[in-house]
Motif scaffolding. Structure first.
Motif, PDB file in Angstrom:
ATOM      1  N   UNK A 183       4.316 -52.821  27.819  1.00 30.04           N
ATOM      2  CA  UNK A 183       3.898 -53.912  28.703  1.00 30.04           C
ATOM      3  C   UNK A 183       3.999 -53.562  30.182  1.00 30.04           C
ATOM      4  N   UNK A 184       4.640 -52.439  30.494  1.00 29.58           N
ATOM      5  CA  UNK A 184       4.835 -52.077  31.895  1.00 29.58           C
ATOM      6  C   UNK A 184       5.840 -53.015  32.552  1.00 29.58           C
ATOM      7  N   UNK A 185       6.141 -52.741  33.801  1.00 22.15           N
ATOM      8  CA  UNK A 185       7.124 -53.567  34.513  1.00 22.15           C
ATOM      9  C   UNK A 185       6.556 -54.169  35.794  1.00 22.15           C
ATOM     10  N   UNK A 186       5.257 -54.023  36.009  1.00 15.58           N
ATOM     11  CA  UNK A 186       4.662 -54.525  37.254  1.00 15.58           C
ATOM     12  C   UNK A 186       4.369 -56.017  37.236  1.00 15.58           C
ATOM     13  N   UNK A 187       3.960 -56.566  36.107  1.00 18.26           N
ATOM     14  CA  UNK A 187       3.518 -57.961  36.020  1.00 18.26           C
ATOM     15  C   UNK A 187       4.353 -58.704  34.981  1.00 18.26           C
ATOM     16  N   UNK A 188       5.671 -58.682  35.150  1.00 17.83           N
ATOM     17  CA  UNK A 188       6.543 -59.300  34.160  1.00 17.83           C
ATOM     18  C   UNK A 188       6.592 -60.817  34.337  1.00 17.83           C
ATOM     19  N   UNK A 189       6.648 -61.538  33.228  1.00 21.75           N
ATOM     20  CA  UNK A 189       6.778 -62.992  33.318  1.00 21.75           C
ATOM     21  C   UNK A 189       8.196 -63.367  33.714  1.00 21.75           C
ATOM     22  N   UNK A 190       8.375 -64.596  34.089  1.00 22.98           N
ATOM     23  CA  UNK A 190       9.690 -65.098  34.460  1.00 22.98           C
ATOM     24  C   UNK A 190      10.426 -65.527  33.187  1.00 22.98           C
ATOM     25  N   UNK A 195      -4.983 -64.649  21.151  1.00 28.18           N
ATOM     26  CA  UNK A 195      -4.323 -65.374  22.239  1.00 28.18           C
ATOM     27  C   UNK A 195      -4.922 -64.940  23.573  1.00 28.18           C
ATOM     28  N   UNK A 196      -5.362 -65.914  24.377  1.00 30.09           N
ATOM     29  CA  UNK A 196      -5.956 -65.572  25.672  1.00 30.09           C
ATOM     30  C   UNK A 196      -4.945 -64.864  26.581  1.00 30.09           C
ATOM     31  N   UNK A 197      -5.427 -63.895  27.312  1.00 29.23           N
ATOM     32  CA  UNK A 197      -4.574 -63.110  28.210  1.00 29.23           C
ATOM     33  C   UNK A 197      -4.619 -63.690  29.619  1.00 29.23           C
ATOM     34  N   UNK A 198      -4.381 -64.989  29.727  1.00 32.51           N
ATOM     35  CA  UNK A 198      -4.534 -65.710  30.988  1.00 32.51           C
ATOM     36  C   UNK A 198      -3.222 -65.951  31.728  1.00 32.51           C
ATOM     37  N   UNK A 239       3.860 -60.694  26.056  1.00 31.19           N
ATOM     38  CA  UNK A 239       4.147 -60.902  24.641  1.00 31.19           C
ATOM     39  C   UNK A 239       3.115 -60.216  23.743  1.00 31.19           C
ATOM     40  N   UNK A 240       1.866 -60.238  24.161  1.00 33.75           N
ATOM     41  CA  UNK A 240       0.820 -59.576  23.379  1.00 33.75           C
ATOM     42  C   UNK A 240       1.047 -58.069  23.341  1.00 33.75           C
ATOM     43  N   UNK A 241       1.418 -57.481  24.459  1.00 32.35           N
ATOM     44  CA  UNK A 241       1.699 -56.040  24.484  1.00 32.35           C
ATOM     45  C   UNK A 241       2.827 -55.711  23.512  1.00 32.35           C
ATOM     46  N   UNK A 242       3.890 -56.496  23.528  1.00 29.93           N
ATOM     47  CA  UNK A 242       5.005 -56.256  22.605  1.00 29.93           C
ATOM     48  C   UNK A 242       4.519 -56.400  21.161  1.00 29.93           C
TER      49      UNK A 242
END
Length: 180
Positions: free
Chosen positions: A89-96, A70-73, A80-83
């Motif tokens: 996954x860290x908390x700096x770049x969380x999706x909505x 899955x592309x990391x774009x 989701x890929x980190x999970x």
């Protein structure tokens, strides 16, 4: 990509966009993903169809393997890929996405609550697992701390796959519910 591949991908994409809401309504997203995610042509799909195929991959039993392609774009794909890989996954770049922060903390470096650690030391494994399941249910209802504690507890108990799969299913099924 050949013309026949394009037609095939377009047909698959159209079918996915038609069937996915029906599967969502029938609460069959996970069984659908179990059956079809590995066969979906992720690389050639576009737009909503590509998002559906990607989410199906994360809902499938092969989530860890499928995550490799899955592309990391996007923030969502990276999260989701980190999970799926069992990485923080860290908390700096969380999706909505609903529950993203408590899930990130729970699969990150959070620790099992002290009370559950004490019960585990007393040999009360079954009770600890049941209490962890109750924490997860509370977390799914919106109690972020309970969700973080549940995921950290599953992981501490050696139930890594359960923690990752539960986190992926919760966040993605909630995201799809929000689309109604």
């Amino acid at each position: 990509r050949s013309a026949s591949d394009a037609v095939g991908s377009d047909a698959v994409g159209a079918a996915l966009q038609q069937i996915w809401p029906q599967m969502r309504s029938a609460r069959l997203l996970v069984p659908f993903a179990d059956l079809f995610a590995a066969q979906l042509p992720y690389a050639t799909l576009k737009g909503r169809a590509k998002l559906i195929a990607t989410r199906a991959a994360f809902l499938s039993p092969s989530f860890e393997e499928l995550a490799q392609g899955i592309p990391q774009n996007s923030a969502e794909n990276r999260f989701l890929t980190a999970i799926a890989r069992g990485e923080d996954p860290g908390t700096d770049d969380l999706p909505d996405l609903q529950h993203a922060r408590p899930i990130a903390l729970g699969v990150g470096d959070a620790q099992m609550p002290q009370a559950l650690q004490e019960q585990l030391k007393q040999g009360r494994l079954g009770e600890v697992i049941l209490r962890t399941m109750a924490l997860f249910a509370s977390g799914a209802q919106g109690n972020g701390r309970d969700l973080t504690d549940a995921l950290a507890s599953f992981r501490a108990l050696g139930l890594e796959d359960t923690a990752r799969r539960s986190a992926l299913q919760l966040v993605l099924i909630e995201a799809e519910r929000a689309r109604r």
